[in-house]
Design an enzyme around this catalytic site. Sequence first.
Site, short mmCIF file in Angstrom:
data_model
loop_
_atom_site.label_atom_id
_atom_site.label_comp_id
_atom_site.label_asym_id
_atom_site.label_seq_id
_atom_site.Cartn_x
_atom_site.Cartn_y
_atom_site.Cartn_z
N CYS A 292 -63.61 -45.01 47.36
CA CYS A 292 -65.03 -44.89 47.06
C CYS A 292 -65.81 -45.36 48.28
O CYS A 292 -65.59 -46.47 48.78
CB CYS A 292 -65.39 -45.74 45.84
SG CYS A 292 -67.17 -45.85 45.52
N CYS B 193 -66.59 -43.15 40.28
CA CYS B 193 -65.86 -44.37 40.61
C CYS B 193 -65.81 -45.29 39.39
O CYS B 193 -66.86 -45.63 38.82
CB CYS B 193 -66.54 -45.08 41.78
SG CYS B 193 -65.78 -46.67 42.21
N ASP C 238 -64.29 -33.22 57.38
CA ASP C 238 -63.18 -33.21 56.44
C ASP C 238 -62.72 -31.77 56.29
O ASP C 238 -63.51 -30.90 55.92
CB ASP C 238 -63.61 -33.79 55.09
CG ASP C 238 -62.49 -33.75 54.07
OD1 ASP C 238 -61.49 -34.48 54.25
OD2 ASP C 238 -62.60 -32.98 53.08
N ASP D 193 -65.08 -33.82 48.81
CA ASP D 193 -65.08 -33.55 50.25
C ASP D 193 -66.13 -34.39 50.99
O ASP D 193 -65.87 -34.89 52.09
CB ASP D 193 -65.32 -32.06 50.51
CG ASP D 193 -64.22 -31.19 49.93
OD1 ASP D 193 -63.08 -31.68 49.86
OD2 ASP D 193 -64.50 -30.04 49.55
N GLU E 192 -59.32 -36.00 60.64
CA GLU E 192 -57.99 -36.49 60.27
C GLU E 192 -56.93 -35.78 61.10
O GLU E 192 -57.03 -34.59 61.40
CB GLU E 192 -57.74 -36.26 58.79
CG GLU E 192 -58.53 -37.18 57.88
CD GLU E 192 -58.21 -36.95 56.42
OE1 GLU E 192 -57.87 -37.93 55.73
OE2 GLU E 192 -58.30 -35.81 55.96
N CYS F 84 -67.91 -48.85 40.48
CA CYS F 84 -69.37 -48.92 40.67
C CYS F 84 -70.10 -47.77 40.01
O CYS F 84 -71.32 -47.66 40.13
CB CYS F 84 -69.70 -48.96 42.16
SG CYS F 84 -69.24 -47.48 43.07
#
Length: 304
Positions: free
Chosen positions: A220, A239, A81, A249, A168, A242
Amino acid sequence: MLNVLKVRIYPNKKQEIALAKSFGCSRFVWNYYLNKTNNQYQETGKRMSYCDMARDLTQLKKLPDTDDLITNKQGKISAIDLGLNSLVTVFDGEKCYKVDPIKLTKKYAKRLKRRQQALSRKIKGSLNSKKQVKRVAKVHEKIANTRLDFLHQLSRRLVDKNQVIVAENLCVKGLARTKLAKSLLDAGLGMLLNFIGYKLNREGGKLIKVDRFFPSTKLCNCCKFKNDSLNLSIREWVCPSCQTHHDRDENAAKNVREEGLRILSTNTVGHNVFQACGEDVRLVGTFTKKRFSVKQESPVTAPA
């Protein structure tokens, strides 16, 4: 006292090819024996001598132009990332680690400012002005060379440890038009991806690029809940579904790796879930009213 004469040569096409081959062979031999002597030192505590390298090089020359020296890598599948706070966050399926950016523009800003101030005080076109232009150029050259060296070393470490790297597909030109342009270009994210790509290709590895609109940051990794309220200032979040605590990151790297594995298994390119009309692509803030496009694309039907 030694006198140095610097000469600029202008080779023709045939000479350029010959020089490129010569430089490439020299670079290969240097890197090959540097790696070999380092490995021998770690195993035996003794480095290779010049005579050992020369004898080994004689045998190396007998191998048939470099395919015999390149083997298919059997490493890990990791995701990276890319960012500005942490240049690279790597997840290999077991653990995450981060590599911080070196921020060269900030490091050399004071030196560059002084050189440019001195240049502004010189008379334009004068001999002193030309000398000061060279001093300013040397600072820029230092920044560029240091960045190249850092990115080459980082890409080499990543390629040596992994057979497949997932990242990405960033639109660097588009991001360079934002307020983060200076930090983005200083980090050299596009250059890093290029280095990783050609090094993996050279060694039988593979670079998989995930679609830039894949919501790796918002999803998530545990329950796949999509958190649309995230913005760039939020580095950690919990989240709502959950209750899992996420590092921004690290969570993104895990999602990118899962998407890369999906692409690798289905042999597809990018992410194919998003609509072509562009709905829900931009971030929806918590205090802004969500807007939708007025006209949606009509479905295409085959003629009867």
